[in-house]
Write a protein that holds these residues in place. Structure first.
Motif, PDB file in Angstrom:
ATOM      1  N   UNK A 116      31.097   7.328 -21.595  1.00  0.00           N
ATOM      2  CA  UNK A 116      31.360   5.924 -21.861  1.00  0.00           C
ATOM      3  C   UNK A 116      30.007   5.420 -22.367  1.00  0.00           C
ATOM      4  N   UNK A 117      28.814   5.892 -22.074  1.00  0.00           N
ATOM      5  CA  UNK A 117      27.460   4.872 -22.631  1.00  0.00           C
ATOM      6  C   UNK A 117      27.291   5.476 -24.044  1.00  0.00           C
ATOM      7  N   UNK A 118      27.899   7.008 -24.421  1.00  0.00           N
ATOM      8  CA  UNK A 118      27.580   7.309 -25.955  1.00  0.00           C
ATOM      9  C   UNK A 118      28.855   6.776 -26.699  1.00  0.00           C
ATOM     10  N   UNK A 119      30.177   6.518 -26.148  1.00  0.00           N
ATOM     11  CA  UNK A 119      31.127   5.949 -27.027  1.00  0.00           C
ATOM     12  C   UNK A 119      30.821   4.415 -27.458  1.00  0.00           C
ATOM     13  N   UNK A 120      30.243   3.632 -26.404  1.00  0.00           N
ATOM     14  CA  UNK A 120      29.911   2.329 -26.702  1.00  0.00           C
ATOM     15  C   UNK A 120      28.844   2.063 -27.327  1.00  0.00           C
ATOM     16  N   UNK A 121      27.788   3.054 -27.173  1.00  0.00           N
ATOM     17  CA  UNK A 121      26.413   2.959 -27.834  1.00  0.00           C
ATOM     18  C   UNK A 121      26.804   2.986 -29.434  1.00  0.00           C
ATOM     19  N   UNK A 122      27.881   3.881 -29.759  1.00  0.00           N
ATOM     20  CA  UNK A 122      27.995   4.342 -31.206  1.00  0.00           C
ATOM     21  C   UNK A 122      28.964   3.070 -31.856  1.00  0.00           C
ATOM     22  N   UNK A 123      29.426   2.136 -30.783  1.00  0.00           N
ATOM     23  CA  UNK A 123      30.506   1.207 -31.507  1.00  0.00           C
ATOM     24  C   UNK A 123      31.683   1.449 -31.433  1.00  0.00           C
ATOM     25  N   UNK A 124      32.316   2.541 -30.899  1.00  0.00           N
ATOM     26  CA  UNK A 124      33.448   3.023 -30.922  1.00  0.00           C
ATOM     27  C   UNK A 124      34.295   2.243 -29.790  1.00  0.00           C
ATOM     28  N   UNK A 133      27.340  12.403 -29.593  1.00  0.00           N
ATOM     29  CA  UNK A 133      27.019  12.138 -30.780  1.00  0.00           C
ATOM     30  C   UNK A 133      27.339  12.734 -31.942  1.00  0.00           C
ATOM     31  N   UNK A 134      27.061  13.932 -31.971  1.00  0.00           N
ATOM     32  CA  UNK A 134      27.379  14.689 -33.226  1.00  0.00           C
ATOM     33  C   UNK A 134      28.790  15.056 -32.943  1.00  0.00           C
ATOM     34  N   UNK A 135      29.305  15.189 -31.858  1.00  0.00           N
ATOM     35  CA  UNK A 135      30.621  15.619 -31.902  1.00  0.00           C
ATOM     36  C   UNK A 135      31.807  14.449 -32.173  1.00  0.00           C
ATOM     37  N   UNK A 136      31.461  13.207 -31.845  1.00  0.00           N
ATOM     38  CA  UNK A 136      32.108  12.124 -32.015  1.00  0.00           C
ATOM     39  C   UNK A 136      32.107  11.993 -33.485  1.00  0.00           C
ATOM     40  N   UNK A 137      31.100  12.123 -34.293  1.00  0.00           N
ATOM     41  CA  UNK A 137      31.118  11.859 -35.715  1.00  0.00           C
ATOM     42  C   UNK A 137      31.853  12.937 -36.191  1.00  0.00           C
ATOM     43  N   UNK A 169      26.533  -2.635 -29.302  1.00  0.00           N
ATOM     44  CA  UNK A 169      26.344  -1.031 -29.805  1.00  0.00           C
ATOM     45  C   UNK A 169      25.064  -1.150 -30.704  1.00  0.00           C
ATOM     46  N   UNK A 170      24.723   0.065 -30.920  1.00  0.00           N
ATOM     47  CA  UNK A 170      23.553   0.406 -31.824  1.00  0.00           C
ATOM     48  C   UNK A 170      23.729   0.325 -33.209  1.00  0.00           C
ATOM     49  N   UNK A 205      32.221   3.879 -38.085  1.00  0.00           N
ATOM     50  CA  UNK A 205      33.059   4.861 -37.228  1.00  0.00           C
ATOM     51  C   UNK A 205      34.053   4.048 -36.233  1.00  0.00           C
ATOM     52  N   UNK A 206      34.015   2.865 -35.959  1.00  0.00           N
ATOM     53  CA  UNK A 206      34.998   2.146 -35.464  1.00  0.00           C
ATOM     54  C   UNK A 206      36.302   2.133 -36.066  1.00  0.00           C
TER      55      UNK A 206
END
Length: 329
Positions: free
Chosen positions: A198-206, A271-275, A97-98, A104-105
């Motif tokens: 899936x790409x966004x979720x894993x990139x954020x470390x969730x 990204x914004x919505x997940x945060x 993850x980035x 966030x996790x």
């Protein structure tokens, strides 16, 4: 060779801040290699040098080959890497993850662990999808019922708008051709949205598995996030594609969705919505905002009462804590 590729090697504490990085960089049909502290992308038109520390997430599309040296510098500079379909509309695999922060996790796990907060996040997701309704006080069953009705209404509205006959959702897993043209388009759009989420979720470390609406699957949270954009983007676009022609519906849907994703900057919006869903309002920031904490190696130890203490210290009995000399490894 440009001077960018001749900089001294970065340490994790010298990385470019998240706000200064390219959020997502997509490459296809090229060879990705390393030149000093940059990655290179080589194709028939030449070689481009890209400073590794400026990349948030590298999306490797069809026709890419990446060397071990390139992956090494990307890992050292904290960039996430995802192997995806054309223009990112399919997700296949990912690297780290980035963010090196687990904030966030941990926020996701806290929200998921309580049935009350889990329902609260589910209501917030419903509110994002249908801002004209107030889901406060609704039970989970009531949320599911309203969501089902709104999706059916969306199908009927798009059929009326485009003139495409709609006889209900029909999809047989593993048999894409079993549905009519519009059902194939809806399926193709959904698969693309799952890949993007899936790409966004894993990139954020969730965690892809800890869902708030979906449950029991390794991609439950991915399905939650993808569904946020189903009635706004996926279904209308599928009907538009089916209305144009019934030929090659799958590929045409993927290409159309690829262009729509770019037009709407959907990756940054995810990204914004997940945060906003997982973090308290004072902690959530737009994807473009500064987030220095995510770029720092901060390791603490749990102690009593929910408190945390510094790592790298020996807390054994004696005259006082001693420097323990711990480092990340």
């Amino acid at each position: 060779m440009t001077s960018v590729a001749k900089r001294q090697a970065l340490t994790p504490r010298q990385l470019t801040r998240t706000s200064d990085r390219l959020s997502f960089l997509y490459l296809e049909r090229c060879i990705v290699h390393r030149d000093a502290n940059a990655i290179t992308a080589q194709d028939a038109e030449g070689t481009a040098h890209i400073p590794a520390a400026t990349i948030g997430t590298l999306l490797l599309g069809p026709g890419t080959r990446v060397t071990h040296q390139a992956m090494t510098v990307l890992g050292e500079s904290g960039a996430a890497v995802c192997w995806v379909g054309e223009q990112g509309v399919r997700y296949y695999a990912s690297g780290r993850a980035l963010s090196r922060s687990s904030a966030l996790m941990e926020a996701q796990a806290r929200q998921w662990a309580s049935m009350r907060s889990r329902l609260s996040v589910a209501r917030a997701m419903y509110r994002l999808r249908f801002p004209d309704e107030n889901p406060e006080g609704l039970t989970r069953q009531e949320l599911l019922g309203r969501e089902g009705r709104r999706v059916k209404d969306c199908y009927r509205a798009q059929a009326a708008r485009t003139g495409v006959p709609w006889r209900g959702r029909r999809y047989v897993p593993g048999d894409f051709q079993s549905g009519d043209a519009v059902n194939q388009a809806v399926t193709a759009a959904a698969q693309c949205m799952y890949g993007i989420a899936h790409a966004v979720v894993t990139s954020l470390g969730c965690s892809p598995a800890l869902g708030f609406v979906h449950s029991g699957h390794e991609l439950s949270f991915v399905l939650d996030i993808a569904d946020l954009y189903k009635t706004e983007i996926g279904i209308p676009l599928a009907f538009d594609v089916a209305a144009e022609s019934e030929e090659d519906v799958g590929p045409r849907t993927r290409r159309a969705l690829r262009d729509r994703i770019t037009e709407l900057s959907l990756l940054n919006r995810c990204v914004d919505d997940i945060q906003r869903l997982l973090l308290p309002p004072e902690a959530a920031r737009p994807a473009s905002a500064s987030d220095a904490d995510a770029d720092r190696d901060v390791v603490t130890l749990h102690t009593d009462g929910g408190h945390q203490v510094a790592s790298g210290v020996n807390y054994g009995s004696g005259d006082g804590p001693d420097d323990y000399g711990d480092e990340l490894w």
